[in-house]
Write a protein that holds these residues in place. Structure first.
Motif, PDB file in Angstrom:
ATOM      1  N   VAL A  30       0.877  -1.170   0.000  1.00 47.89           N
ATOM      2  CA  VAL A  30       0.000   0.000   0.000  1.00 47.89           C
ATOM      3  C   VAL A  30       0.915   1.220   0.000  1.00 47.89           C
TER       4      VAL A  30
ATOM      5  N   THR B 258       1.854   5.284  -0.049  1.00 50.43           N
ATOM      6  CA  THR B 258       1.374   6.576   0.431  1.00 50.43           C
ATOM      7  C   THR B 258       2.460   7.630   0.192  1.00 50.43           C
TER       8      THR B 258
ATOM      9  N   GLN C  92      -2.975   1.938   5.749  1.00 48.39           N
ATOM     10  CA  GLN C  92      -2.509   3.182   5.149  1.00 48.39           C
ATOM     11  C   GLN C  92      -2.271   4.226   6.249  1.00 48.39           C
TER      12      GLN C  92
END
Length: 268
Positions: free
Chosen positions: A108, A110, A154
């Motif tokens: 994930v 970011t 996240q």
């Protein structure tokens, strides 16, 4: 892997790292994860079987891109169910869910609050404190903090790029209480301190909490939280500082004459 003996370290095994140019390693409850910075860049998970590392099925995952990510550090979240990687070249934080069988979920990705996210520390509440080197630009170093909430993968930004006015922020360590964090500034030759709130809010304590030898690159805090140790790559030394209740640092001692190229530091 090494076994710790009274007289020193004893080599117990050498295994393939699951990628090229391993630069960081993390361990939690017998699971070991290696961050590989060469080639396509990836993380690879292993199980520690009496000092011998065995690859875990489904525990090799890519980073945010197939190469060119410039990864710096991998570490587990506070409860071991999460993995975090900083990528200097892409200005990304890449996170993964760790399943009960040791398999690692898909990445994930970011965007980092600031440029060149480098070292980071996880406090006892699961907040993540990330140093930002901003490409080594003079006076641009900062610290950002993130939280994951309950079972999140996240990161959620809490404090954005809290500047210290120093250069080339590198490593971050946090006290066991979670109240104070310290950042080594490699180009400035010093340490900055930050006060950390209960919910992960970061506020600059002292821009220069202590002066070090040339090139401080790594740091570690003793388990009781009373001493900070700093490895100086340029000065080839280790310096120790006492940590006061208010987070202020006081010089204690030093060791000189380290081998050239010494990089990592741990304290127990």
């Amino acid at each position: 892997t090494f076994r710790v003996r009274r007289g020193g370290l004893q080599l117990t095994s050498v295994v393939d790292a699951g990628g090229l140019r391993p630069v960081s390693v993390a361990e939690h409850d017998g699971m070991v994860v290696v961050l590989n910075a060469g080639g396509a860049t990836n993380i690879a998970g292993f199980r520690n079987r009496h000092g011998v590392l065995e690859p875990i099925a489904g525990a090799t995952q890519p980073l945010s891109a197939a190469g060119g990510t410039g990864p710096a550090q991998v570490s587990f979240g506070e409860d071991g169910g999460l993995l975090i990687v900083t990528e200097k070249a892409t200005n990304k934080l890449t996170t993964y869910r760790v399943r009960r069988d040791g398999a690692i979920g898909a990445p994930v990705v970011t965007a980092s609050s600031g440029m060149t996210p480098f070292g980071f520390a996880v406090d006892r509440r699961g907040n993540v404190l990330v140093s930002e080197a901003f490409g080594g630009a003079a006076g641009a170093s900062a610290l950002s903090s993130y939280t994951f909430g309950h079972y999140g993968v996240q990161p959620q930004l809490v404090s954005a790029s809290v500047g210290s006015g120093q250069s080339a922020a590198c490593w971050v360590v946090v006290t066991p209480s979670g109240r104070h964090a310290y950042v080594t500034n490699t180009a400035s030759g010093n340490i900055s301190s930050y006060a950390i709130g209960r919910n992960g809010q970061a506020a600059l304590g002292q821009a220069i909490a202590a002066t070090t030898d040339a090139g401080p690159i790594d740091a570690a805090i003793a388990p009781r939280g009373r001493s900070l140790f700093v490895l100086n790559g340029g000065g080839r030394s280790i310096q120790s500082f006492g940590i006061g209740r208010d987070g202020q640092l006081q010089a204690q001692g030093r060791i000189d004459g380290l081998p050239a190229g010494a990089n990592g530091l741990a304290a127990n």
